[in-house]
Motif scaffolding. Structure first.
Motif, PDB file in Angstrom:
ATOM      1  N   THR A   1       9.490  -0.974   4.669  1.00  0.00           N
ATOM      2  CA  THR A   1       8.729   0.217   5.042  1.00  0.00           C
ATOM      3  C   THR A   1       9.499   1.462   4.657  1.00  0.00           C
ATOM      4  O   THR A   1      10.734   1.480   4.691  1.00  0.00           O
ATOM      5  N   GLY A   2       8.765   2.498   4.289  1.00  0.00           N
ATOM      6  CA  GLY A   2       9.374   3.805   4.078  1.00  0.00           C
ATOM      7  C   GLY A   2       9.585   4.469   5.431  1.00  0.00           C
ATOM      8  O   GLY A   2       8.928   4.119   6.408  1.00  0.00           O
TER       9      GLY A   2
ATOM     10  N   THR B   1       4.097   2.304   3.860  1.00  0.00           N
ATOM     11  CA  THR B   1       4.750   3.588   4.074  1.00  0.00           C
ATOM     12  C   THR B   1       5.148   3.741   5.547  1.00  0.00           C
ATOM     13  O   THR B   1       4.945   2.842   6.359  1.00  0.00           O
ATOM     14  N   SER B   2       5.705   4.896   5.869  1.00  0.00           N
ATOM     15  CA  SER B   2       6.161   5.144   7.241  1.00  0.00           C
ATOM     16  C   SER B   2       4.968   5.276   8.185  1.00  0.00           C
ATOM     17  O   SER B   2       3.814   5.281   7.760  1.00  0.00           O
ATOM     18  N   GLY B   3       5.237   5.430   9.454  1.00  0.00           N
ATOM     19  CA  GLY B   3       4.215   5.752  10.451  1.00  0.00           C
ATOM     20  C   GLY B   3       3.075   4.761  10.475  1.00  0.00           C
ATOM     21  O   GLY B   3       3.286   3.568  10.731  1.00  0.00           O
ATOM     22  N   PRO B   4       1.844   5.220  10.199  1.00  0.00           N
ATOM     23  CA  PRO B   4       0.686   4.337  10.330  1.00  0.00           C
ATOM     24  C   PRO B   4       0.731   3.159   9.355  1.00  0.00           C
ATOM     25  O   PRO B   4       0.230   2.075   9.681  1.00  0.00           O
TER      26      PRO B   4
ATOM     27  N   ASP C   1      13.613  -0.904   7.120  1.00  0.00           N
ATOM     28  CA  ASP C   1      13.057   0.443   7.152  1.00  0.00           C
ATOM     29  C   ASP C   1      13.980   1.355   6.334  1.00  0.00           C
ATOM     30  O   ASP C   1      15.181   1.430   6.621  1.00  0.00           O
ATOM     31  N   ILE C   2      13.418   1.993   5.305  1.00  0.00           N
ATOM     32  CA  ILE C   2      14.265   2.738   4.371  1.00  0.00           C
ATOM     33  C   ILE C   2      13.815   4.205   4.261  1.00  0.00           C
ATOM     34  O   ILE C   2      12.756   4.495   3.690  1.00  0.00           O
ATOM     35  N   PRO C   3      14.594   5.116   4.808  1.00  0.00           N
ATOM     36  CA  PRO C   3      14.248   6.544   4.719  1.00  0.00           C
ATOM     37  C   PRO C   3      14.044   6.974   3.264  1.00  0.00           C
ATOM     38  O   PRO C   3      14.737   6.491   2.362  1.00  0.00           O
TER      39      PRO C   3
ATOM     40  N   TYR D   1       0.865  -1.175   0.000  1.00  0.00           N
ATOM     41  CA  TYR D   1       0.000   0.000   0.000  1.00  0.00           C
ATOM     42  C   TYR D   1       0.901   1.224   0.000  1.00  0.00           C
ATOM     43  O   TYR D   1       1.752   1.357   0.878  1.00  0.00           O
ATOM     44  N   PRO D   2       0.739   2.114  -0.988  1.00  0.00           N
ATOM     45  CA  PRO D   2       1.668   3.237  -1.065  1.00  0.00           C
ATOM     46  C   PRO D   2       1.378   4.330  -0.028  1.00  0.00           C
ATOM     47  O   PRO D   2       0.347   4.295   0.628  1.00  0.00           O
ATOM     48  N   GLY D   3       2.280   5.249   0.093  1.00  0.00           N
ATOM     49  CA  GLY D   3       2.127   6.380   1.006  1.00  0.00           C
ATOM     50  C   GLY D   3       3.301   7.309   0.789  1.00  0.00           C
ATOM     51  O   GLY D   3       4.232   6.992   0.032  1.00  0.00           O
TER      52      GLY D   3
END
Lengths: 160, 564
Positions: free
Chosen positions: B99-100, B73-76, B159-161, B25-27
């Motif tokens: 994850t972003g 994506t990051s966070g949620p 986890d990839i910034p 799922y993108p973000g």
């Protein structure tokens, strides 16, 4: 019963958190913990003292081995190691008591590393028993602060 | 020296690992990755909730034996993966979650959609990476796949910034994946194996206890050869279902809380347990102090931490199940040659008697639709050749009890974590991995409502799974416990008439069938299997049917509650 576990880990961010997290989520208590890089800066050594029965220690070691960044684990036998802890004790000391404290410090081969009008800072290294004995003798003067590094240990002889 | 972006490097590395599908799922913080994905031939299945991306990757991994991949994506987005990751971790399923993360300079500032996801998932993963230098990116991905899929498998999160995803890197950078602290034991200790063979040869009343590790290791065939040669009955855990054909006379099915009574009694009466790839979970053992009182234990597992964790073990053998069983069979064959083996016909007769005396059963004469009847019909009409996914609760136990599993990777169920809402996304993942197979989610009306948005994923991607909904209007397993142990106080477990499931699946573009009469069951299943679309069959089953037999929580497994 206290056990000393020496863990070699890759010196990477987050490794200590992974180890301490493992202890809390599996319900084990850490009595003391000391961390620092070894001679090879890519590797750190973590010395842990844990209070647990024999079976739990086995399980702790097995679970630690499952962490990818853990390289080697040794359970150190108390009879065959040199163990040290460094402790700094800030104690009340005025002109009346200073002499007595200095005598005690000398008997313990500890060092006075800071002198102020009303306080002394004493540095002592040694086994837990030695530290505790000094602590007991200093307590009547009023210990203001006590800071310890946590135990570190090395096996005796050429084995490593 | 040609340069590519970090995002392109991720795709390149995934391709090198043989990844051809990802669920995600993108973000905001994975837009660069999704942009690179847009140009690649990796199939991306867009789920409707990130938790289901993890479950789908998990189902894909269980059905195929390959490593599943999910992206959020990051966070949620990342925190939504957590349940799916924990689920995979408990059942030792290889997934890699990507994850972003917010820009490196923003980490630790409570930036928009920032979450410390590596910190959050550390307790429920095999390993995690937070990539802070682009040179580490290909190393992390390569290591992640290695770690996830070898030894005792499990989830790994990378986890990839986002600024690493856009940074440039040499396309042909050399990747060294030296992992000093990671060397899973494969080959078992030969002396231990010899001791085990001798111990087994001398045993009069042995059982084999086969778990998920047998399936993961691909040891099912050798296990069957060994069991048949040595004439030893086989009990499985829930995770071990499919490792030994339940149609075989030596099969005793699943033990434990809702296992067969004969398996539990065989455990209670046996003198030796040969445990392979199991962890003696509390749902199997019941009251530990009364579990298999007369048995010594040989425990084969790739994870040394499982040996002796819950029960005392006489002969531990650490390593890969397939490798060890192959060696063990060889050693045992020598015992046979030397005529050192015990005659076990008496024990086999005893076990056969137990099977005859205490079969799994339900009220077959009832006019109501019994859930067990539906599951039996699904078994019959699929010829036992489908991949069955389950939700969690009563539906899961009926699916385990009344469908006979004969091949590995045909039952996909949340064993350790017991995650409601696992079945639907897992069946999507399984069907993507095995499009040749009929994939069925045996569901409950509680579980399915946790993830019903995924009908959109299935329909829009033409992932034609079949949902067989055992609709009883209750959160049935909790209701059953309330009935047995809480004085029938049905606190918050009745969900009757909350939703029209036929309309619901139709709204998503699938096909819904409603079955309210027993005589309609068979036709409805046939029809569902023949329709080339996502189908949900809403079986209105007997509302207060219970799962029997049952070991009360904390009781001995020799003492089972049975239907009257």
């Amino acid at each position: 019963m206290n056990h000393i576990i020496s863990v070699l880990v890759e010196n990477k961010a987050g490794v200590l958190a992974k180890i301490s997290g493992l202890f809390s989520r599996r319900g084990y208590n850490i009595e003391s913990l000391a961390v620092g890089p070894t001679d090879d800066e890519r590797i750190s050594r973590i010395t842990l003292v844990v209070d647990a029965d024999e079976r739990s220690v086995e399980q702790i070691i097995k679970q630690l081995y499952k962490l990818i960044n853990v390289i080697k684990i040794q359970k150190l036998e108390p009879s065959n190691i040199v163990e040290r802890e460094l402790v700094l004790i800030k104690v009340n000391a005025d002109s009346k008591t200073r002499g007595e404290i200095v005598e005690i410090v000398n008997v313990f081969r500890a060092n006075i590393v800071d002198v102020a009008k009303k306080t002394l800072i004493i540095e002592i290294t040694g086994s837990s028993q030695k530290v505790k004995a000094l602590q007991d003798l200093l307590r009547p003067f009023g210990i203001l602060e006590l800071v310890r590094t946590g135990k570190i240990a090395c096996t005796r002889g050429s084995k490593y | 020296m040609s340069k590519i972006t970090g995002a392109q490097m991720i795709i390149k590395c995934l391709k090198e690992e043989g990844v051809d599908v990802a669920f995600g799922y993108p973000g905001g913080k994975v837009i660069p990755l999704y942009d690179a994905l847009f140009d690649s031939d990796i199939r991306h299945i867009l789920v409707r909730h990130e938790q289901c991306a993890a479950h789908a990757a998990d189902g894909y991994a269980r059905a195929t034996g390959k490593t599943g991949v999910c992206i959020a994506t990051s966070g949620p987005g990342a925190t939504n993966l957590v349940t799916g990751i924990a689920n995979a971790n408990m059942d030792s399923i290889p997934i890699v979650a990507i994850t972003g993360q917010v820009e490196r300079s923003q980490i630790g500032t409570d930036a928009f959609q920032e979450a410390d996801i590596t910190g959050i998932v550390t307790p429920v993963t095999k390993h995690t990476y937070l990539v802070k230098d682009i040179k580490e990116l290909p190393v992390a991905i390569k290591q992640a796949f290695l770690i996830a899929s070898t030894g005792r498998p499990g989830p790994v999160l990378i986890d990839i910034p986002v600024d690493i995803q856009t940074e440039l890197i040499d396309e042909n950078i050399k990747v060294d994946i030296n992992l000093t602290g990671y060397k899973p034991t494969v080959k078992g200790h030969l002396k231990q194996i010899k001791d085990a063979a001798k111990k087994i040869a001398r045993s009069k009343k042995p059982v084999i206890f086969s778990g998920g590790g047998v399936i993961i290791s691909g040891a099912s065939e050798i296990l069957q050869e060994f069991a048949r040669t040595a004439r030893i009955p086989v009990i499985t855990s829930l995770m071990g279902k499919g490792s030994f054909p339940e149609t075989d006379p030596l099969s005793l099915g699943m033990a434990g809380m809702h296992g067969t009574k004969y398996a539990n009694l065989a455990f209670t009466e046996c003198d030796l347990i040969i445990a392979v790839g199991v962890r003696f979970d509390d749902r199997i053992t019941g009251k530990l102090s009364e579990f298999a009182p007369g048995a010594e234990v040989i425990h084969i597992d790739i994870d040394p931490a499982e040996i002796g964790k819950n029960i005392k073990v006489l002969i531990p053998i650490v390593g890969d199940a397939k490798t060890i069983l192959t060696d063990l069979k060889e050693e045992y064959d020598k015992c046979i040659e030397k005529k050192e083996t015990q005659d076990r016909e008496e024990w086999l007769a005893r076990v056969k008697k137990l099977k005859e005396d205490f079969p799994l059963t339900y009220d077959r004469k009832s006019n109501k639709i019994k859930p067990a009847y539906v599951v039996e019909k699904i078994y019959e009409l699929t010829g036992g050749d489908a991949i069955i996914c389950t939700e969690v609760g009563q539906n899961q136990m009926w699916a385990a009890q009344f469908y006979k599993y004969t091949k590995p990777r045909t039952l996909i169920s949340s064993g350790g974590l017991g995650t409601m809402g696992f079945g639907l996304p897992a069946s999507i993942g399984a069907k993507v991995g095995r499009p040749d197979k009929t994939v069925i989610d045996i569901a409950g009306d509680g579980s399915i409502q946790m993830v019903s948005q995924e009908f959109a994923t299935a329909v829009s991607n033409k992932i034609n799974i079949k949902v067989m909904l055992l609709n009883n209007g209750y959160l049935g397993m909790v209701r059953q416990w309330q009935e047995f142990f809480w004085n029938k106080r049905y606190s918050n477990t009745c969900i009757k008439e909350s939703v029209d499931f036929v309309k619901l699946i139709e709204a998503y573009g699938g096909v819904g069938l409603r079955v309210t009469k027993k005589e309609e069951v068979e036709d409805a299943i046939k029809k569902a299997l023949s329709i080339d679309n996502v189908v949900l069959v809403d079986f209105h089953v007997d509302c207060e049917e219970n799962v029997y037999p049952m070991v009360a929580p904390g009781a001995s497994i020799s003492n089972m509650l049975e239907s009257v």
